[in-house]
Design a protein around this motif. Structure first.
Motif, PDB file in Angstrom:
ATOM      1  N   LEU A 125      46.573  40.462  28.943  1.00 56.65           N
ATOM      2  CA  LEU A 125      45.551  40.011  29.897  1.00 56.65           C
ATOM      3  C   LEU A 125      46.128  39.876  31.293  1.00 56.65           C
ATOM      4  O   LEU A 125      45.511  40.309  32.286  1.00 56.65           O
ATOM      5  CB  LEU A 125      44.969  38.682  29.426  1.00 56.65           C
ATOM      6  CG  LEU A 125      43.869  38.065  30.301  1.00 56.65           C
ATOM      7  CD1 LEU A 125      42.644  38.965  30.337  1.00 56.65           C
ATOM      8  CD2 LEU A 125      43.497  36.677  29.785  1.00 56.65           C
ATOM      9  N   ARG A 126      47.318  39.305  31.397  1.00 58.01           N
ATOM     10  CA  ARG A 126      47.945  39.088  32.708  1.00 58.01           C
ATOM     11  C   ARG A 126      48.327  40.411  33.360  1.00 58.01           C
ATOM     12  O   ARG A 126      48.182  40.577  34.571  1.00 58.01           O
ATOM     13  CB  ARG A 126      49.172  38.190  32.546  1.00 58.01           C
ATOM     14  CG  ARG A 126      48.850  36.781  32.077  1.00 58.01           C
ATOM     15  CD  ARG A 126      48.184  35.979  33.180  1.00 58.01           C
ATOM     16  NE  ARG A 126      49.141  35.716  34.246  1.00 58.01           N
ATOM     17  CZ  ARG A 126      48.871  35.759  35.538  1.00 58.01           C
ATOM     18  NH1 ARG A 126      47.667  36.098  35.954  1.00 58.01           N
ATOM     19  NH2 ARG A 126      49.801  35.493  36.434  1.00 58.01           N
ATOM     20  N   LEU A 127      48.815  41.372  32.554  1.00 59.40           N
ATOM     21  CA  LEU A 127      49.208  42.660  33.113  1.00 59.40           C
ATOM     22  C   LEU A 127      47.989  43.431  33.615  1.00 59.40           C
ATOM     23  O   LEU A 127      48.006  44.005  34.713  1.00 59.40           O
ATOM     24  CB  LEU A 127      49.967  43.472  32.068  1.00 59.40           C
ATOM     25  CG  LEU A 127      50.493  44.848  32.493  1.00 59.40           C
ATOM     26  CD1 LEU A 127      51.349  44.756  33.745  1.00 59.40           C
ATOM     27  CD2 LEU A 127      51.272  45.498  31.354  1.00 59.40           C
ATOM     28  N   VAL A 128      46.923  43.440  32.839  1.00 60.68           N
ATOM     29  CA  VAL A 128      45.702  44.131  33.264  1.00 60.68           C
ATOM     30  C   VAL A 128      45.120  43.453  34.502  1.00 60.68           C
ATOM     31  O   VAL A 128      44.686  44.127  35.449  1.00 60.68           O
ATOM     32  CB  VAL A 128      44.674  44.173  32.119  1.00 60.68           C
ATOM     33  CG1 VAL A 128      43.321  44.687  32.623  1.00 60.68           C
ATOM     34  CG2 VAL A 128      45.180  45.060  30.992  1.00 60.68           C
ATOM     35  N   ALA A 129      45.110  42.124  34.527  1.00 65.73           N
ATOM     36  CA  ALA A 129      44.584  41.403  35.689  1.00 65.73           C
ATOM     37  C   ALA A 129      45.388  41.737  36.941  1.00 65.73           C
ATOM     38  O   ALA A 129      44.818  41.915  38.032  1.00 65.73           O
ATOM     39  CB  ALA A 129      44.596  39.899  35.428  1.00 65.73           C
ATOM     40  N   PHE A 130      46.713  41.827  36.799  1.00 69.19           N
ATOM     41  CA  PHE A 130      47.546  42.204  37.946  1.00 69.19           C
ATOM     42  C   PHE A 130      47.188  43.598  38.443  1.00 69.19           C
ATOM     43  O   PHE A 130      46.977  43.812  39.645  1.00 69.19           O
ATOM     44  CB  PHE A 130      49.024  42.148  37.567  1.00 69.19           C
ATOM     45  CG  PHE A 130      49.898  43.022  38.422  1.00 69.19           C
ATOM     46  CD1 PHE A 130      50.140  42.712  39.745  1.00 69.19           C
ATOM     47  CD2 PHE A 130      50.440  44.202  37.906  1.00 69.19           C
ATOM     48  CE1 PHE A 130      50.918  43.545  40.547  1.00 69.19           C
ATOM     49  CE2 PHE A 130      51.220  45.021  38.690  1.00 69.19           C
ATOM     50  CZ  PHE A 130      51.460  44.698  40.014  1.00 69.19           C
ATOM     51  N   LEU A 131      47.112  44.559  37.537  1.00 69.32           N
ATOM     52  CA  LEU A 131      46.804  45.930  37.949  1.00 69.32           C
ATOM     53  C   LEU A 131      45.434  46.021  38.605  1.00 69.32           C
ATOM     54  O   LEU A 131      45.282  46.672  39.648  1.00 69.32           O
ATOM     55  CB  LEU A 131      46.878  46.869  36.743  1.00 69.32           C
ATOM     56  CG  LEU A 131      48.277  47.104  36.151  1.00 69.32           C
ATOM     57  CD1 LEU A 131      48.180  47.833  34.814  1.00 69.32           C
ATOM     58  CD2 LEU A 131      49.149  47.890  37.128  1.00 69.32           C
ATOM     59  N   ARG A 132      44.435  45.376  38.024  1.00 73.08           N
ATOM     60  CA  ARG A 132      43.078  45.456  38.568  1.00 73.08           C
ATOM     61  C   ARG A 132      42.945  44.710  39.889  1.00 73.08           C
ATOM     62  O   ARG A 132      42.019  44.973  40.665  1.00 73.08           O
ATOM     63  CB  ARG A 132      42.062  44.923  37.559  1.00 73.08           C
ATOM     64  CG  ARG A 132      42.027  45.651  36.230  1.00 73.08           C
ATOM     65  CD  ARG A 132      41.781  47.135  36.377  1.00 73.08           C
ATOM     66  NE  ARG A 132      40.439  47.445  36.878  1.00 73.08           N
ATOM     67  CZ  ARG A 132      39.985  48.666  37.088  1.00 73.08           C
ATOM     68  NH1 ARG A 132      40.772  49.723  36.826  1.00 73.08           N
ATOM     69  NH2 ARG A 132      38.775  48.868  37.543  1.00 73.08           N
ATOM     70  N   SER A 133      43.872  43.782  40.168  1.00 74.44           N
ATOM     71  CA  SER A 133      43.819  43.048  41.437  1.00 74.44           C
ATOM     72  C   SER A 133      44.313  43.891  42.609  1.00 74.44           C
ATOM     73  O   SER A 133      44.047  43.555  43.773  1.00 74.44           O
ATOM     74  CB  SER A 133      44.654  41.771  41.348  1.00 74.44           C
ATOM     75  OG  SER A 133      46.050  42.064  41.340  1.00 74.44           O
ATOM     76  N   MET A 134      45.042  44.958  42.327  1.00 75.57           N
ATOM     77  CA  MET A 134      45.573  45.799  43.397  1.00 75.57           C
ATOM     78  C   MET A 134      44.449  46.624  44.020  1.00 75.57           C
ATOM     79  O   MET A 134      43.550  47.100  43.327  1.00 75.57           O
ATOM     80  CB  MET A 134      46.672  46.718  42.868  1.00 75.57           C
ATOM     81  CG  MET A 134      47.915  46.000  42.364  1.00 75.57           C
ATOM     82  SD  MET A 134      49.224  47.136  41.835  1.00 75.57           S
ATOM     83  CE  MET A 134      49.709  47.855  43.420  1.00 75.57           C
ATOM     84  N   ARG A 135      44.490  46.775  45.321  1.00 77.12           N
ATOM     85  CA  ARG A 135      43.519  47.600  46.027  1.00 77.12           C
ATOM     86  C   ARG A 135      44.135  48.889  46.560  1.00 77.12           C
ATOM     87  O   ARG A 135      43.467  49.903  46.709  1.00 77.12           O
ATOM     88  CB  ARG A 135      42.909  46.807  47.200  1.00 77.12           C
ATOM     89  CG  ARG A 135      42.051  45.627  46.760  1.00 77.12           C
ATOM     90  CD  ARG A 135      40.785  46.134  46.074  1.00 77.12           C
ATOM     91  NE  ARG A 135      39.947  45.031  45.593  1.00 77.12           N
ATOM     92  CZ  ARG A 135      40.007  44.534  44.370  1.00 77.12           C
ATOM     93  NH1 ARG A 135      40.876  45.022  43.496  1.00 77.12           N
ATOM     94  NH2 ARG A 135      39.211  43.541  43.997  1.00 77.12           N
ATOM     95  N   THR A 136      45.417  48.798  46.869  1.00 77.75           N
ATOM     96  CA  THR A 136      46.131  49.956  47.407  1.00 77.75           C
ATOM     97  C   THR A 136      47.610  49.758  47.112  1.00 77.75           C
ATOM     98  O   THR A 136      47.989  48.856  46.382  1.00 77.75           O
ATOM     99  CB  THR A 136      45.867  50.093  48.916  1.00 77.75           C
ATOM    100  OG1 THR A 136      46.462  51.309  49.402  1.00 77.75           O
ATOM    101  CG2 THR A 136      46.420  48.912  49.692  1.00 77.75           C
ATOM    102  N   GLY A 137      48.460  50.607  47.666  1.00 76.98           N
ATOM    103  CA  GLY A 137      49.888  50.494  47.443  1.00 76.98           C
ATOM    104  C   GLY A 137      50.360  51.337  46.272  1.00 76.98           C
ATOM    105  O   GLY A 137      49.622  52.160  45.725  1.00 76.98           O
TER     106      GLY A 137
END
Length: 416
Positions: A125-137
């Motif tokens: 859950l934490r890994l997916v939340a981190f990835l989905r929080s990214m907008r760019t980069g």
């Protein structure tokens, strides 16, 4: 039922990605996030990732995203200018949801992955939340389990780079099947060796990633001088695991000790208490307790290498062989099994080290004895080894990462 849920989740993810794609900003390589299993642990992958982060942080905003934290302090010093964050900090009290979900195994990382036992539904859950929080980069993931999750969940607008630290054929059939299915979603995939690059090219030829290339690990700066090669000490370095072949090394040392009882073998590296006990028992049963020493882990391995005269590699396989370069940088000649894949791409036999073509412990012993008995050969190979190591300087290897990121941003042609 699980299949229906999975298909529904993938349909929803595609819809969300379609919406994100319409609003995605231009590619940005000035922000880099590197996903690592355990930034505060010890091991070759951690050391080389920290080295890469230090280089990229010279001109970019770099953060290491550690999936778990189980230690209060880092084993290796953190590079200046690099932030570290933790998705699952197990050194601090956690909330009810984290405790509950941590009771269940990961659903996203294959159980055949080596880190599967350390991951949970909460880390998913934490890994997916981190990835989905990214907008760019840019997000660089550093092992198959994380590459697979990144390929599936990173949103449009985020540049994805997968990295591999062991050979493809080491992975289980299930992991190779998932690699074949998902790695084509990555913007780039980086191997450490040419041999592995060829294997991935064959495996992914039907659906390749955007870029498929080799960039070796860079050599970190190590304390310690060039070895004078006078100490009657042979060193081996690695985790106390089956892949490192220390059982074969103990068998080999029985032959070395019989011919040269005044020489000692020092093995540096950590492992479980069970693994250490098993290896120590093997050493004692071989009558080598006063000839082979388990030294534990050392953050200043360069100093220890500088006090040795030969470096030995008994591995069954190596992703690259970072410790080979570290030994070479101290002018220490290397004796290594010609295992897949790294040693033969670093060592030139009879020039800067010796490659043992068989898997026999006695043949490894004979190569070590040859260097023990020939001081002039040790010196020649050691001098050449220093020059070999210089080709893996951080600036030289870092420039290849610069070229890849520039290409991903659309500023340059693909790196050679």
């Amino acid at each position: 039922m699980r299949g229906a849920v999975r298909r529904g989740a993938l349909w929803l993810l595609r819809r969300l990605n379609g919406r994100r794609a319409r609003r995605a900003p231009a590619p940005d390589t000035g922000t880099v996030r590197i996903v690592l299993q355990h930034a505060y642990g010890m091991g070759g992958t951690i050391r080389t990732v920290l080295n890469l982060a230090a280089y990229l942080a010279r001109e970019r905003d770099v953060e290491i995203v550690s999936v778990v934290r189980t230690a209060e302090e880092p084993f290796f010093p953190m590079p200046p200018g690099v932030r570290v964050s933790f998705l699952d900090d197990r050194t601090r009290p956690r909330g009810r949801l984290a405790r509950m979900l941590s009771r269940f195994p990961s659903l996203l990382v294959p159980e055949q992955e080596n880190v599967y036992h350390a991951l949970t539904l909460w880390t998913d859950l934490r890994l997916v939340a981190f990835l989905r929080s990214m907008r760019t980069g840019v997000v660089i993931s550093t092992r198959p389990g994380f590459n697979l999750v990144t390929a599936l969940f990173a949103p449009p607008g985020v540049l994805t780079v997968g990295q591999e630290h062991v050979a493809l054929d080491v992975h289980s059939p299930e992991i190779r099947r998932l690699i074949k299915r998902r790695y084509g979603r990555l913007d780039a995939f980086v191997t450490l060796t040419d041999a592995d690059l060829r294997q991935y090219a064959r495996t992914l030829r039907a659906d390749p990633p955007g870029r498929l290339l080799r960039i070796p690990n860079a050599l970190p700066h190590l304390a310690g001088d060039i070895s004078p090669l006078e100490e009657k000490v042979v060193i081996a370095i690695g985790r106390l695991v089956h892949a490192k072949g220390f059982d074969r090394l103990v068998r080999a040392w029985a032959h070395v000790a019989a011919a040269h009882p005044d020489w000692v073998l020092r093995i540096y590296g950590g492992g479980t208490a069970k693994a250490e006990t098993k290896l120590r028992t093997r050493i004692e049963d071989a009558g080598l307790a006063d000839r082979v020493f388990l030294m534990g882990s050392s953050p200043e391995i360069g100093v220890e290498l500088a006090k040795s005269s030969i470096y030995v590699v008994s591995s069954r396989y190596e992703g690259f062989g970072m410790t080979i370069l570290e030994a070479m940088s101290k002018g220490v000649p290397v004796v290594s099994f010609d295992c897949p894949h790294g040693p033969r791409e670093i060592i030139t036999d009879e020039h800067d080290g010796l490659l043992v073509r068989t898997k026999k412990a006695q043949d490894l012993a004979e190569a070590v004895c040859r260097l023990i008995e020939d001081r002039r050969l040790r010196g020649t190979l050691g001098g050449n080894a220093v020059r070999t190591a210089a080709r893996y300087d951080l600036d030289a290897v870092g420039a290849r990462w610069d070229a890849l990121l520039a290409d991903l941003a659309g500023d340059a042609s693909p790196p050679a």
